[in-house]
Design a protein around this motif. Structure first.
Motif, PDB file in Angstrom:
ATOM      1  N   GLU A  11       0.829  -1.198   0.000  1.00  0.00           N
ATOM      2  CA  GLU A  11       0.000   0.000   0.000  1.00  0.00           C
ATOM      3  C   GLU A  11       0.868   1.256   0.000  1.00  0.00           C
ATOM      4  OE1 GLU A  11      -4.004  -0.689   2.325  1.00  0.00           O
ATOM      5  OE2 GLU A  11      -2.582   0.452   3.499  1.00  0.00           O
ATOM      6  N   THR A  48     -12.493   3.378   3.878  1.00  0.00           N
ATOM      7  CA  THR A  48     -12.634   3.463   2.423  1.00  0.00           C
ATOM      8  C   THR A  48     -12.480   4.901   1.959  1.00  0.00           C
ATOM      9  OG1 THR A  48     -14.167   1.623   2.609  1.00  0.00           O
ATOM     10  CG2 THR A  48     -14.079   2.747   0.503  1.00  0.00           C
ATOM     11  N   SER A  83      -5.460  -4.042  -5.397  1.00  0.00           N
ATOM     12  CA  SER A  83      -5.497  -3.390  -4.077  1.00  0.00           C
ATOM     13  C   SER A  83      -6.672  -2.437  -3.959  1.00  0.00           C
ATOM     14  CB  SER A  83      -4.221  -2.611  -3.799  1.00  0.00           C
ATOM     15  OG  SER A  83      -3.177  -3.077  -4.543  1.00  0.00           O
ATOM     16  N   GLU A  84      -7.584  -2.514  -4.888  1.00  0.00           N
ATOM     17  CA  GLU A  84      -8.677  -1.534  -4.853  1.00  0.00           C
ATOM     18  C   GLU A  84      -9.781  -1.869  -3.872  1.00  0.00           C
ATOM     19  OE1 GLU A  84     -10.092  -0.811  -8.770  1.00  0.00           O
ATOM     20  OE2 GLU A  84      -8.395   0.489  -9.282  1.00  0.00           O
ATOM     21  N   GLU A  85      -9.766  -3.112  -3.333  1.00  0.00           N
ATOM     22  CA  GLU A  85     -10.901  -3.387  -2.435  1.00  0.00           C
ATOM     23  C   GLU A  85     -10.656  -2.770  -1.069  1.00  0.00           C
ATOM     24  OE1 GLU A  85      -9.430  -6.725  -1.073  1.00  0.00           O
ATOM     25  OE2 GLU A  85      -8.210  -6.708  -2.845  1.00  0.00           O
ATOM     26  N   ARG A 104      -8.814   5.643   1.967  1.00  0.00           N
ATOM     27  CA  ARG A 104      -8.130   4.988   0.846  1.00  0.00           C
ATOM     28  C   ARG A 104      -8.462   5.673  -0.476  1.00  0.00           C
ATOM     29  NH1 ARG A 104      -6.013  -0.016   1.456  1.00  0.00           N
ATOM     30  NH2 ARG A 104      -6.765  -0.687  -0.581  1.00  0.00           N
ATOM     31  N   LEU A 125      -6.095   5.030  -3.574  1.00  0.00           N
ATOM     32  CA  LEU A 125      -5.999   3.571  -3.640  1.00  0.00           C
ATOM     33  C   LEU A 125      -7.293   2.953  -4.153  1.00  0.00           C
ATOM     34  CD1 LEU A 125      -4.168   2.924  -0.271  1.00  0.00           C
ATOM     35  CD2 LEU A 125      -3.288   2.391  -2.525  1.00  0.00           C
ATOM     36  N   VAL A 126      -8.404   3.659  -3.954  1.00  0.00           N
ATOM     37  CA  VAL A 126      -9.706   3.170  -4.403  1.00  0.00           C
ATOM     38  C   VAL A 126     -10.268   4.206  -5.376  1.00  0.00           C
ATOM     39  CG1 VAL A 126     -11.975   2.399  -3.623  1.00  0.00           C
ATOM     40  CG2 VAL A 126     -10.026   2.255  -2.091  1.00  0.00           C
ATOM     41  N   PRO A 127     -10.731   3.770  -6.542  1.00  0.00           N
ATOM     42  CA  PRO A 127     -11.291   4.750  -7.470  1.00  0.00           C
ATOM     43  C   PRO A 127     -12.668   5.214  -7.001  1.00  0.00           C
ATOM     44  CG  PRO A 127     -11.497   2.540  -8.358  1.00  0.00           C
ATOM     45  CD  PRO A 127     -10.778   2.399  -7.066  1.00  0.00           C
ATOM     46  N   ARG A 167      -2.188  -2.478  -8.757  1.00  0.00           N
ATOM     47  CA  ARG A 167      -3.097  -1.353  -8.499  1.00  0.00           C
ATOM     48  C   ARG A 167      -4.544  -1.837  -8.465  1.00  0.00           C
ATOM     49  NH1 ARG A 167      -0.826   3.046  -7.296  1.00  0.00           N
ATOM     50  NH2 ARG A 167       0.970   3.821  -8.455  1.00  0.00           N
ATOM     51  N   VAL A 168      -4.885  -2.692  -9.440  1.00  0.00           N
ATOM     52  CA  VAL A 168      -6.274  -3.157  -9.527  1.00  0.00           C
ATOM     53  C   VAL A 168      -6.629  -4.049  -8.341  1.00  0.00           C
ATOM     54  CG1 VAL A 168      -7.869  -4.565 -10.880  1.00  0.00           C
ATOM     55  CG2 VAL A 168      -6.365  -2.953 -12.018  1.00  0.00           C
TER      56      VAL A 168
END
Lengths: 225, 199
Positions: free
Chosen positions: A84, B34, A223-225, B37, B42-44, A220-221
């Motif tokens: 991260e 969230t 780690s999106e959760e 992040r 880190l999160v779109p 990147r994808v």
């Protein structure tokens, strides 16, 4: 921070970690040796039989040893949040991935390459072919790790991603396996090996460029959760 | 904003000026982490945008990240390395830090002898202190701290608050999620997140 000091930091970190917990490096090596030791026991100790299959056996065992080690490539970094931190760092992620994978390949794959002539001796491989065997491993091994890093990045978020990783990556290893064993076979028959090694080199060059970008994108994808 | 294609947060907007501190509050599962992040990139976002110095962060990732310090739930420490090595080799990778005396930094946060032990041998509070020791030297303008006070003793909480105050006075901004109230002198703005039930 420039890219060179950054690479230095990553190298020192991975080296320290490998020294502190050598299992990460030793397990694949022991696995590699044990798998190869099974063949004379299981098939036949006759030198002519073993010499015929030696190249393939060493390479398949190396493939499996690499696959075995791949799961831990990003897993720990992810669980500890280090991944991260890399994702939110201003550094180009593909470069970080490239350095990390190459250091890992050196630490895990290096001992396998060094051990391979000894195993070649065990499988009655003619000494004249050791040079080709080692050269093929030196060119092929980093390719295996680079290709595998994409699979490892894709499966890092899964709880039991180990088997899926193998299923994803193993078919992609076929070209490396084919050219590397062909090189060893050619050396045994006293034929030129340059062409095979050149193809292995080309695969490595391609993967050096493509794999880190793909793995960084996958990280990147995932780690999106 | 969505998590697993389920809307989690919506209609949220706030603006930070130099010296501002926002405390994000809300029940467990209301989306604090969230949100952090998402702010860190880190999160779109499903909809909406994050602006940094007036420009969308997507258009200036490396500049934004160079000014960002994010300390999340997972602390970003290699547990096999010592506290000192972590700050030098792990935290050092993330921020363009000039050569500094990391040991000084660890002493300040109350980790003298423990600095040479591998991080996995430290207690949860000590591990968090190691991660938070970066606050003392971080050149970042934006601090995103997710539950920084978890497992910390009152002394360490006071130290973190002192660092926050120094950071804000120097013109930095910070977003902190926490269930416990921050000291009044920090002048934190509260941002309350409500759990959205969409069934």
């Amino acid at each position: 921070m420039g890219l060179v000091p950054l690479a230095g930091l990553i190298c020192r970190r991975e080296w320290l970690l490998a020294v502190r917990s050598p299992a990460q490096v030793l397990n694949p090596l022991v696995f590699f040796v044990l798998v190869i030791a099974m063949f004379p026991l299981g098939i036949s100790p006759a030198p002519e039989v073993l010499a015929r299959i030696a190249g393939g056996v060493i390479w398949v065992a190396a493939l499996l040893a690499v696959l075995l080690s791949l799961e831990s490539l990003f897993r720990e970094d992810r669980d500890e949040g280090v991944l991260e931190q890399l994702l939110v760092s201003p550094h180009p992620l593909p470069f970080v991935v490239l350095v990390k994978v190459l250091v890992y390949a050196l630490l895990v794959g290096g001992p396998l390459v060094l051990m391979s002539p000894v195993l070649g001796l065990m499988l009655s491989l003619p000494p004249a072919t050791y040079g080709t065997l080692v050269a093929a491993l030196l060119l092929g091994m980093p390719t295996l790790f680079l290709l595998g890093s994409v699979g490892a990045a894709l499966t890092v978020g899964l709880r039991r991603g180990g088997l899926l990783l193998v299923l994803l990556v193993l078919p992609l290893y076929v070209p490396v396996l084919v050219f590397a064993t062909a090189a060893v076979d050619a050396a045994q028959l006293g034929m030129p090996v340059r062409g095979h090694l050149a193809l292995l080199g080309a695969l490595l060059a391609l993967m050096l460029v493509v794999a880190p970008v793909a793995a960084a994108g996958a990280l990147r994808v995932t780690s999106e959760e | 904003m969505e998590l697993d294609d389920r809307p989690l947060l919506s209609g949220l907007g706030f603006c930070l000026r130099a010296g501002d501190l926002v405390q994000v509050c809300g029940a467990n599962g209301s989306g604090k982490t969230t949100l952090m992040r998402a702010l860190a990139g880190l999160v779109p976002l499903a909809d909406g945008e994050v602006l940094w110095r007036g420009r969308r962060v997507q258009r200036q990732w490396s500049r934004f990240r160079a000014e960002l310090l994010f300390i999340g739930h997972r602390l970003g420490l290699k547990t096999g390395l010592t506290a000192e090595e972590n700050l030098r080799l792990v935290a050092g990778v993330k921020a363009p830090v000039v050569a500094r005396d990391w040991r000084q930094c660890l002493l300040a946060v109350g980790l003298g002898a423990a600095a040479r032990m591998p991080v996995w041998q430290l207690s949860a509070g000590q591990q968090r202190r190691v991660a938070l020791a970066q606050l003392a030297v971080s050149p970042a303008t934006l601090w995103l701290l997710d539950e920084p006070f978890t497992a910390l003793d009152p002394q360490a909480v006071a130290w973190v608050e002192a660092q926050l105050q120094r950071h804000l006075l120097a013109g930095g901004v910070a977003v902190v999620t926490s269930h416990q109230p921050l000291s009044a002198h920090l002048g934190a703005r509260q941002l309350e997140l409500n759990v959205q039930d969409v069934d």
